[in-house]
Design a protein around this motif. Structure first.
Motif, PDB file in Angstrom:
ATOM      1  N   THR A  22       0.839  -1.202   0.000  1.00  0.00           N
ATOM      2  CA  THR A  22       0.000   0.000   0.000  1.00  0.00           C
ATOM      3  C   THR A  22       0.872   1.249   0.000  1.00  0.00           C
ATOM      4  O   THR A  22       0.636   2.186  -0.774  1.00  0.00           O
ATOM      5  N   GLU A  23       1.901   1.264   0.848  1.00  0.00           N
ATOM      6  CA  GLU A  23       2.826   2.402   0.901  1.00  0.00           C
ATOM      7  C   GLU A  23       3.536   2.599  -0.441  1.00  0.00           C
ATOM      8  O   GLU A  23       3.697   3.730  -0.904  1.00  0.00           O
ATOM      9  N   GLU A  24       3.967   1.503  -1.062  1.00  0.00           N
ATOM     10  CA  GLU A  24       4.623   1.589  -2.373  1.00  0.00           C
ATOM     11  C   GLU A  24       3.678   2.190  -3.408  1.00  0.00           C
ATOM     12  O   GLU A  24       4.086   3.015  -4.227  1.00  0.00           O
ATOM     13  N   ASN A  25       2.408   1.756  -3.378  1.00  0.00           N
ATOM     14  CA  ASN A  25       1.422   2.297  -4.315  1.00  0.00           C
ATOM     15  C   ASN A  25       1.238   3.799  -4.111  1.00  0.00           C
ATOM     16  O   ASN A  25       1.186   4.566  -5.077  1.00  0.00           O
ATOM     17  N   ILE A  26       1.142   4.213  -2.848  1.00  0.00           N
ATOM     18  CA  ILE A  26       0.951   5.634  -2.550  1.00  0.00           C
ATOM     19  C   ILE A  26       2.148   6.448  -3.042  1.00  0.00           C
ATOM     20  O   ILE A  26       1.984   7.479  -3.692  1.00  0.00           O
ATOM     21  N   ARG A  27       3.353   5.956  -2.748  1.00  0.00           N
ATOM     22  CA  ARG A  27       4.554   6.668  -3.197  1.00  0.00           C
ATOM     23  C   ARG A  27       4.622   6.734  -4.730  1.00  0.00           C
ATOM     24  O   ARG A  27       4.919   7.785  -5.291  1.00  0.00           O
ATOM     25  N   TYR A  28       4.334   5.624  -5.390  1.00  0.00           N
ATOM     26  CA  TYR A  28       4.405   5.582  -6.851  1.00  0.00           C
ATOM     27  C   TYR A  28       3.406   6.563  -7.473  1.00  0.00           C
ATOM     28  O   TYR A  28       3.765   7.381  -8.310  1.00  0.00           O
ATOM     29  N   TYR A  29       2.148   6.466  -7.052  1.00  0.00           N
ATOM     30  CA  TYR A  29       1.117   7.301  -7.674  1.00  0.00           C
ATOM     31  C   TYR A  29       1.203   8.756  -7.245  1.00  0.00           C
ATOM     32  O   TYR A  29       0.710   9.632  -7.958  1.00  0.00           O
ATOM     33  N   SER A  30       1.832   9.054  -6.115  1.00  0.00           N
ATOM     34  CA  SER A  30       1.986  10.444  -5.683  1.00  0.00           C
ATOM     35  C   SER A  30       2.795  11.255  -6.682  1.00  0.00           C
ATOM     36  O   SER A  30       2.606  12.465  -6.800  1.00  0.00           O
ATOM     37  N   GLY A  31       3.668  10.604  -7.410  1.00  0.00           N
ATOM     38  CA  GLY A  31       4.494  11.302  -8.391  1.00  0.00           C
ATOM     39  C   GLY A  31       3.936  11.244  -9.802  1.00  0.00           C
ATOM     40  O   GLY A  31       4.598  11.676 -10.747  1.00  0.00           O
ATOM     41  N   ARG A  32       2.741  10.726  -9.967  1.00  0.00           N
ATOM     42  CA  ARG A  32       2.129  10.566 -11.291  1.00  0.00           C
ATOM     43  C   ARG A  32       1.187  11.730 -11.599  1.00  0.00           C
ATOM     44  O   ARG A  32       0.758  12.432 -10.688  1.00  0.00           O
ATOM     45  N   PRO A  33       0.831  11.910 -12.869  1.00  0.00           N
ATOM     46  CA  PRO A  33      -0.134  12.967 -13.232  1.00  0.00           C
ATOM     47  C   PRO A  33      -1.502  12.730 -12.597  1.00  0.00           C
ATOM     48  O   PRO A  33      -1.867  11.599 -12.277  1.00  0.00           O
ATOM     49  N   THR A  34      -2.262  13.796 -12.453  1.00  0.00           N
ATOM     50  CA  THR A  34      -3.570  13.738 -11.794  1.00  0.00           C
ATOM     51  C   THR A  34      -4.510  12.736 -12.439  1.00  0.00           C
ATOM     52  O   THR A  34      -5.215  12.013 -11.738  1.00  0.00           O
ATOM     53  N   ASP A  35      -4.524  12.664 -13.768  1.00  0.00           N
ATOM     54  CA  ASP A  35      -5.439  11.724 -14.420  1.00  0.00           C
ATOM     55  C   ASP A  35      -5.083  10.275 -14.105  1.00  0.00           C
ATOM     56  O   ASP A  35      -5.965   9.426 -13.969  1.00  0.00           O
ATOM     57  N   GLU A  36      -3.814   9.991 -13.937  1.00  0.00           N
ATOM     58  CA  GLU A  36      -3.388   8.640 -13.565  1.00  0.00           C
ATOM     59  C   GLU A  36      -3.769   8.326 -12.114  1.00  0.00           C
ATOM     60  O   GLU A  36      -4.195   7.220 -11.789  1.00  0.00           O
ATOM     61  N   ILE A  37      -3.631   9.318 -11.249  1.00  0.00           N
ATOM     62  CA  ILE A  37      -4.038   9.148  -9.849  1.00  0.00           C
ATOM     63  C   ILE A  37      -5.552   8.932  -9.786  1.00  0.00           C
ATOM     64  O   ILE A  37      -6.030   8.061  -9.057  1.00  0.00           O
TER      65      ILE A  37
END
Length: 146
Positions: A22-37
């Motif tokens: 879960t933490e890895e997912n949060i870290r990964y998606y935190s740096g992604r564009p808004t539409d990907e999040i």
């Protein structure tokens, strides 16, 4: 509370593995564009939690046992009895024999899924306007209906 019951009946290393993912997912998606999040949040809203999986499995096995008991041999009626006793055990204690297997496979509680979802919502600035974006992030899935 479901989270506490399921987590209390799950091996510590499995809980840690789920938390780490879960933490890895949060870290990964935190740096992604808004539409990907936004797409990830929609995936989280449709992710099956461990309770739903247990209920679906219980239904499938019970109906299978009833069908086989009616059409093949009466001894198949034992299957729904066992499955439903597991489901009752889970309702009362928060544990049943399939739970450790499902947790090892990575099925999370609704609260664990929601934790990731709310963290990602915070990353994109809360929930304002988010529901409109979540209705059809993937046009092909919208046709199936929600």
């Amino acid at each position: 509370m479901e989270l506490e019951r399921v987590r209390a009946n799950t091996a510590i290393e499995i809980n840690q593995k789920i938390d780490q993912k879960t933490e890895e997912n949060i870290r990964y998606y935190s740096g992604r564009p808004t539409d990907e999040i936004t797409r990830r949040i929609w995936e989280l809203e449709t992710e099956w939690d461990v309770e739903r999986v247990l209920q679906a499995m219980a239904s499938v096995f019970s109906l299978t046992g009833l069908t086989l008991g009616t059409t093949v041999a009466r001894r198949w009626f034992i299957l729904p009895s066992v499955v439903l006793s597991f489901l009752l055990l889970h309702a009362v204690q928060g544990w049943c024999p399939p739970l450790p297997v499902l947790r090892r496979l990575g099925f999370r509680t609704r609260e664990e899924i929601d934790r990731e979802k709310y963290e990602l919502k915070a990353v994109i600035g809360g929930t304002n306007g988010l529901n409109e974006n979540l209705r059809s992030p993937v046009p092909a899935l919208t046709a199936v209906g929600r």
